[in-house]
Design a protein around this motif. Structure first.
Motif, mmCIF file in Angstrom:
data_model
loop_
_atom_site.group_PDB
_atom_site.id
_atom_site.type_symbol
_atom_site.label_atom_id
_atom_site.label_comp_id
_atom_site.label_asym_id
_atom_site.label_seq_id
_atom_site.Cartn_x
_atom_site.Cartn_y
_atom_site.Cartn_z
ATOM 1 N N ALA A 37 8.108 -0.536 -41.451
ATOM 2 C CA ALA A 37 8.971 -1.632 -41.889
ATOM 3 C C ALA A 37 9.991 -1.133 -42.903
ATOM 4 O O ALA A 37 9.679 -0.293 -43.762
ATOM 5 N N LEU A 38 11.200 -1.663 -42.804
ATOM 6 C CA LEU A 38 12.274 -1.350 -43.730
ATOM 7 C C LEU A 38 12.617 -2.634 -44.468
ATOM 8 O O LEU A 38 13.016 -3.624 -43.845
ATOM 9 N N ILE A 39 12.423 -2.640 -45.777
ATOM 10 C CA ILE A 39 12.653 -3.845 -46.564
ATOM 11 C C ILE A 39 13.557 -3.526 -47.747
ATOM 12 O O ILE A 39 13.813 -2.362 -48.066
ATOM 13 N N GLY A 40 14.008 -4.584 -48.409
ATOM 14 C CA GLY A 40 14.843 -4.412 -49.586
ATOM 15 C C GLY A 40 15.596 -5.683 -49.886
ATOM 16 O O GLY A 40 15.755 -6.555 -49.015
ATOM 17 N N PRO A 41 16.087 -5.836 -51.119
ATOM 18 C CA PRO A 41 16.827 -7.046 -51.500
ATOM 19 C C PRO A 41 18.201 -7.082 -50.841
ATOM 20 O O PRO A 41 18.613 -6.149 -50.140
ATOM 21 N N LEU A 165 11.302 -4.140 -23.563
ATOM 22 C CA LEU A 165 10.218 -3.356 -22.964
ATOM 23 C C LEU A 165 10.562 -2.908 -21.550
ATOM 24 O O LEU A 165 10.072 -1.871 -21.082
ATOM 25 N N ALA A 166 11.412 -3.674 -20.858
ATOM 26 C CA ALA A 166 11.809 -3.298 -19.505
ATOM 27 C C ALA A 166 12.557 -1.969 -19.478
ATOM 28 O O ALA A 166 12.602 -1.304 -18.437
ATOM 29 N N MET A 167 13.115 -1.576 -20.609
ATOM 30 C CA MET A 167 13.807 -0.295 -20.697
ATOM 31 C C MET A 167 12.839 0.867 -20.911
ATOM 32 O O MET A 167 13.255 2.011 -21.034
ATOM 33 N N ASN A 168 11.533 0.560 -20.977
ATOM 34 C CA ASN A 168 10.496 1.574 -21.177
ATOM 35 C C ASN A 168 10.760 2.408 -22.428
ATOM 36 O O ASN A 168 10.795 3.645 -22.384
ATOM 37 N N PRO A 169 10.932 1.756 -23.575
ATOM 38 C CA PRO A 169 11.287 2.489 -24.793
ATOM 39 C C PRO A 169 10.124 3.283 -25.368
ATOM 40 O O PRO A 169 8.962 2.906 -25.228
ATOM 41 N N ARG A 170 10.466 4.369 -25.999
ATOM 42 C CA ARG A 170 9.485 5.141 -26.760
ATOM 43 C C ARG A 170 9.492 4.691 -28.223
ATOM 44 O O ARG A 170 8.459 4.663 -28.883
ATOM 45 N N VAL A 171 10.681 4.347 -28.708
ATOM 46 C CA VAL A 171 10.851 3.812 -30.067
ATOM 47 C C VAL A 171 11.628 2.507 -29.964
ATOM 48 O O VAL A 171 12.689 2.457 -29.349
ATOM 49 N N ILE A 172 11.079 1.442 -30.548
ATOM 50 C CA ILE A 172 11.738 0.133 -30.548
ATOM 51 C C ILE A 172 12.195 -0.168 -31.969
ATOM 52 O O ILE A 172 11.401 -0.107 -32.912
ATOM 53 N N LEU A 173 13.466 -0.514 -32.118
ATOM 54 C CA LEU A 173 14.003 -0.914 -33.411
ATOM 55 C C LEU A 173 14.275 -2.407 -33.376
ATOM 56 O O LEU A 173 15.053 -2.884 -32.545
ATOM 57 N N LEU A 174 13.606 -3.142 -34.252
ATOM 58 C CA LEU A 174 13.695 -4.601 -34.274
ATOM 59 C C LEU A 174 14.357 -5.050 -35.579
ATOM 60 O O LEU A 174 13.888 -4.722 -36.665
ATOM 61 N N ASP A 175 15.427 -5.802 -35.431
ATOM 62 C CA ASP A 175 16.162 -6.287 -36.601
ATOM 63 C C ASP A 175 15.801 -7.743 -36.846
ATOM 64 O O ASP A 175 16.225 -8.621 -36.096
ATOM 65 N N GLU A 176 14.988 -7.994 -37.855
ATOM 66 C CA GLU A 176 14.555 -9.341 -38.236
ATOM 67 C C GLU A 176 13.906 -10.084 -37.070
ATOM 68 O O GLU A 176 14.383 -11.160 -36.667
ATOM 69 N N PRO A 177 12.837 -9.577 -36.517
ATOM 70 C CA PRO A 177 12.226 -10.216 -35.345
ATOM 71 C C PRO A 177 11.663 -11.609 -35.606
ATOM 72 O O PRO A 177 11.480 -12.376 -34.660
ATOM 73 N N MET A 178 11.387 -11.950 -36.871
ATOM 74 C CA MET A 178 10.812 -13.266 -37.164
ATOM 75 C C MET A 178 11.849 -14.278 -37.656
ATOM 76 O O MET A 178 11.503 -15.409 -37.999
ATOM 77 N N ALA A 179 13.114 -13.883 -37.689
ATOM 78 C CA ALA A 179 14.151 -14.757 -38.264
ATOM 79 C C ALA A 179 14.207 -16.103 -37.555
ATOM 80 O O ALA A 179 14.238 -16.180 -36.335
ATOM 81 N N LYS A 198 1.312 -0.345 -29.228
ATOM 82 C CA LYS A 198 0.303 0.600 -28.738
ATOM 83 C C LYS A 198 0.968 1.597 -27.791
ATOM 84 O O LYS A 198 1.529 1.230 -26.760
ATOM 85 N N GLY A 199 0.937 2.856 -28.171
ATOM 86 C CA GLY A 199 1.578 3.895 -27.384
ATOM 87 C C GLY A 199 3.058 4.037 -27.642
ATOM 88 O O GLY A 199 3.731 4.839 -26.992
ATOM 89 N N ARG A 200 3.587 3.260 -28.598
ATOM 90 C CA ARG A 200 5.004 3.332 -28.947
ATOM 91 C C ARG A 200 5.159 3.393 -30.465
ATOM 92 O O ARG A 200 4.197 3.249 -31.204
ATOM 93 N N THR A 201 6.391 3.562 -30.895
ATOM 94 C CA THR A 201 6.743 3.515 -32.309
ATOM 95 C C THR A 201 7.657 2.320 -32.531
ATOM 96 O O THR A 201 8.547 2.061 -31.721
ATOM 97 N N VAL A 202 7.427 1.583 -33.608
ATOM 98 C CA VAL A 202 8.254 0.421 -33.938
ATOM 99 C C VAL A 202 8.824 0.587 -35.341
ATOM 100 O O VAL A 202 8.082 0.863 -36.291
ATOM 101 N N LEU A 203 10.135 0.447 -35.459
ATOM 102 C CA LEU A 203 10.795 0.377 -36.758
ATOM 103 C C LEU A 203 11.461 -0.976 -36.848
ATOM 104 O O LEU A 203 12.217 -1.361 -35.953
ATOM 105 N N MET A 204 11.164 -1.728 -37.916
ATOM 106 C CA MET A 204 11.730 -3.072 -38.014
ATOM 107 C C MET A 204 12.207 -3.394 -39.420
ATOM 108 O O MET A 204 11.618 -2.970 -40.415
ATOM 109 N N VAL A 205 13.312 -4.124 -39.457
ATOM 110 C CA VAL A 205 13.744 -4.794 -40.681
ATOM 111 C C VAL A 205 13.128 -6.173 -40.650
ATOM 112 O O VAL A 205 13.238 -6.890 -39.646
ATOM 113 N N GLU A 206 12.439 -6.551 -41.712
ATOM 114 C CA GLU A 206 11.789 -7.861 -41.718
ATOM 115 C C GLU A 206 11.781 -8.448 -43.129
ATOM 116 O O GLU A 206 11.462 -7.762 -44.089
ATOM 117 N N HIS A 207 12.134 -9.734 -43.217
ATOM 118 C CA HIS A 207 12.155 -10.424 -44.506
ATOM 119 C C HIS A 207 10.797 -11.002 -44.882
ATOM 120 O O HIS A 207 10.518 -11.199 -46.065
#
Length: 252
Positions: A37-41, A165-179, A198-207
């Protein structure tokens, strides 16, 4: 963090805009198989860093590496083909197509048939088993024939994740998925992120810091374009600089 196990990392990454330094000499690493997770003010530089990592912005200086190779000057489309996928790259939902058709278009993209809307139903149906399997993973199989614009907000965000997921990603970057989500959708989406990780890497910005605490393996905290803390939630939440950055302030 053991950077030799990092699937995505930066070295001295800097981006300035007309003299304003938005990201300043960032050395950042995402461990393969983790939820990071990537967070900050407000104004911390999170969106700028995300745009640099996915090559929607070019750095003023520094380097970016993916799976051991430098990608500092790669194109976003090339990165997506290599498995580094930011959700909005392929998850723009077509509002007047069905859920099944939206995911099928993403599969067409993966197989090089993105614009072949004229293909016969018989040729397009070859994707349907894979589409339904993806929808089942996301819990959308009962919505397959629903028009996307009719979906509740939380289910529409789940559809975006399905097209990613249809793109079969190895790394998924999610920008504010809960917004914009209510508590029920937040819980459902957090569970989905853990499942697809599971079996992938996730990087997300989340508030939503409670979500970050629950599902993240590692957290990086930015302030004014620089990393001020990194580690598990217990570690970063106890950091005096992090506490000062958030006390009395809004979360970007």
């Amino acid at each position: 963090m053991e950077t030799e196990k990092a699937i995505l990392k930066t070295r001295g990454l800097t981006r300035s805009f007309s003299g304003f330094v938005a990201v300043n000499d960032v050395n950042f690493a995402v461990k393969e198989g983790s939820i990071h997770a990537l967070i900050g003010p407000n104004g911390a530089g999170k969106s700028t860093l995300f745009n640099l990592l996915t090559r929607f912005l070019s750095p003023s200086s520094g380097q970016i590496f993916y799976d051991g190779s430098e990608i500092t000057h790669a194109s976003p489309a090339n990165l997506a083909r290599q498995g580094l996928v930011r959700s909005f790259q392929i998850s723009s939902v077509f509002p007047h197509l069905s859920v099944l058709e939206n995911v099928r278009i993403a599969l067409q993209s993966r197989h090089g048939e993105t614009m072949d809307f004229w293909l016969s139903d018989r040729r397009l149906k070859k994707y349907d088993d894979e589409v339904m399997a993806l929808l089942a993973d996301i819990g959308l199989e009962t919505y397959a024939k629903r028009i996307a614009v009719e979906l509740p907000y939380g289910r529409k965000r789940a559809l975006e994740l399905a097209t990613t997921l249809a793109m079969n990603p190895r790394v998924i970057l999610l920008d504010e998925p809960m917004a914009g989500m209510g508590q029920e959708d937040i819980q459902r989406t957090a569970a989905l992120i853990q499942k697809v990780a599971k079996g992938r890497t996730v990087l997300m910005v989340e508030h939503n810091l409670s979500v970050v605490a629950d599902i993240s393996d590692m957290i990086t905290v930015l302030r004014r374009g620089e990393i001020i803390a990194e580690g598990t939630y217990d570690i970063v939440s106890a950091n005096p600089e992090v506490r000062q950055a958030y006390i009395g302030g809004s979360h970007d």
